[in-house]
Design a protein around this motif. Sequence first.
Motif, PDB file in Angstrom:
ATOM      1  N   LEU A 157      38.244 -37.391   3.853  1.00  0.00           N
ATOM      2  CA  LEU A 157      37.753 -37.195   5.212  1.00  0.00           C
ATOM      3  C   LEU A 157      36.944 -35.907   5.266  1.00  0.00           C
ATOM      4  N   ALA A 158      35.636 -36.043   5.392  1.00  0.00           N
ATOM      5  CA  ALA A 158      34.758 -34.873   5.445  1.00  0.00           C
ATOM      6  C   ALA A 158      34.886 -34.170   6.786  1.00  0.00           C
ATOM      7  N   ASP A 159      34.463 -32.916   6.807  1.00  0.00           N
ATOM      8  CA  ASP A 159      34.535 -32.124   8.035  1.00  0.00           C
ATOM      9  C   ASP A 159      33.129 -31.769   8.512  1.00  0.00           C
ATOM     10  N   ASN A 160      32.575 -30.692   8.024  1.00  0.00           N
ATOM     11  CA  ASN A 160      31.325 -30.179   8.593  1.00  0.00           C
ATOM     12  C   ASN A 160      30.123 -30.325   7.672  1.00  0.00           C
ATOM     13  N   ALA A 161      28.938 -30.310   8.283  1.00  0.00           N
ATOM     14  CA  ALA A 161      27.693 -30.217   7.524  1.00  0.00           C
ATOM     15  C   ALA A 161      27.704 -28.907   6.736  1.00  0.00           C
ATOM     16  N   GLY A 162      27.042 -28.881   5.611  1.00  0.00           N
ATOM     17  CA  GLY A 162      27.104 -27.698   4.751  1.00  0.00           C
ATOM     18  C   GLY A 162      28.386 -27.704   3.943  1.00  0.00           C
ATOM     19  N   GLU A 163      29.495 -27.797   4.613  1.00  0.00           N
ATOM     20  CA  GLU A 163      30.797 -27.864   3.950  1.00  0.00           C
ATOM     21  C   GLU A 163      30.870 -29.066   3.003  1.00  0.00           C
ATOM     22  N   ILE A 164      30.183 -30.168   3.348  1.00  0.00           N
ATOM     23  CA  ILE A 164      30.279 -31.358   2.490  1.00  0.00           C
ATOM     24  C   ILE A 164      29.665 -31.122   1.118  1.00  0.00           C
ATOM     25  N   VAL A 165      28.801 -30.122   0.983  1.00  0.00           N
ATOM     26  CA  VAL A 165      28.281 -29.776  -0.334  1.00  0.00           C
ATOM     27  C   VAL A 165      29.384 -29.132  -1.166  1.00  0.00           C
ATOM     28  N   PHE A 166      30.215 -28.311  -0.549  1.00  0.00           N
ATOM     29  CA  PHE A 166      31.378 -27.735  -1.225  1.00  0.00           C
ATOM     30  C   PHE A 166      32.388 -28.838  -1.558  1.00  0.00           C
TER      31      PHE A 166
END
Length: 292
Positions: A157-166
């Motif tokens: 379950l992804a959270d935020n934009a940018g964070e999904i790269v991490f």
Amino acid sequence: MKTYFDCIPCFVRQSLDSVRMVTSDEEIHEHLLREVLQALGKMDLRQSPPVMAQQIHRIIRALTGRSDPYHDMKDQSNRLAMNLYPELKKRVERSADPLETAVRLAIAGNVIDMGINSHLTDEQVHEAIAHALEAPFDADLEVFRRSISDAENILYLADNAGEIVFDKLLIEQLPLEKITVAVKGSPILNDATMDDAESTGLCELVKVIDNGSDAPGTILDDCNKTFRQHFDQADVIISKGQGNYETLSDVKKNIFFILKAKCFVIAKNLGCEVGSLILQKSGLPASAVQVK
């Protein structure tokens, strides 16, 4: 997780932050504030905070006519994270325990949260990375490692934009054929949607679905049939961020919560200090790094 009294001021602050990004018209600011205060007066505190946040941001979108007030911020976060990605990928590959390093970096990425900090700077992102890589880490990674190995279906379950790269750094350390990533169904705060997954190359790595919801968390009753089927069939669920923790902490599933405890309400609920790095299996005490 229920909504605490201390969540109320955060709702008001977040509402004003959002509408001020869209317009400088103080009449709209006042109109929004009055509607939000009325909604807060009627809310059921037994529900999770994302239930109220979903209502608030629907009001904001209706008043301003902007379907995605955080669009530019999300693009900026994705670009920043993609610029960092090559070097961070090398850090993972060179580390003694690539899975641990990838988990640490995934937690570091959780700092990109405009609901908590709408004025996040590049420097703060770099500081979060440095801290996550250097801090003592007491999480039982072997339980996580075994659960991933034994699972046939894993839902991330992804959270935020940018964070999904991490997140991508962590996903690359997992068995890709087992992974389905879920993003939000439509814009809410700076949460990742399918557009973000596509622009950051996540869709080229694993299967990505959307949950059909505009809530800043995972409200199961608000999600579409496809997502619910994946959720029900998953042997392991990896849940990123505070919003997903708030909505799923009481759900009886094999869930690993990965996040940074960014406010004292969440920290109190988890039994840790604000700023702690969390890898917690559902139903078990938090494994956390205490940050002074």
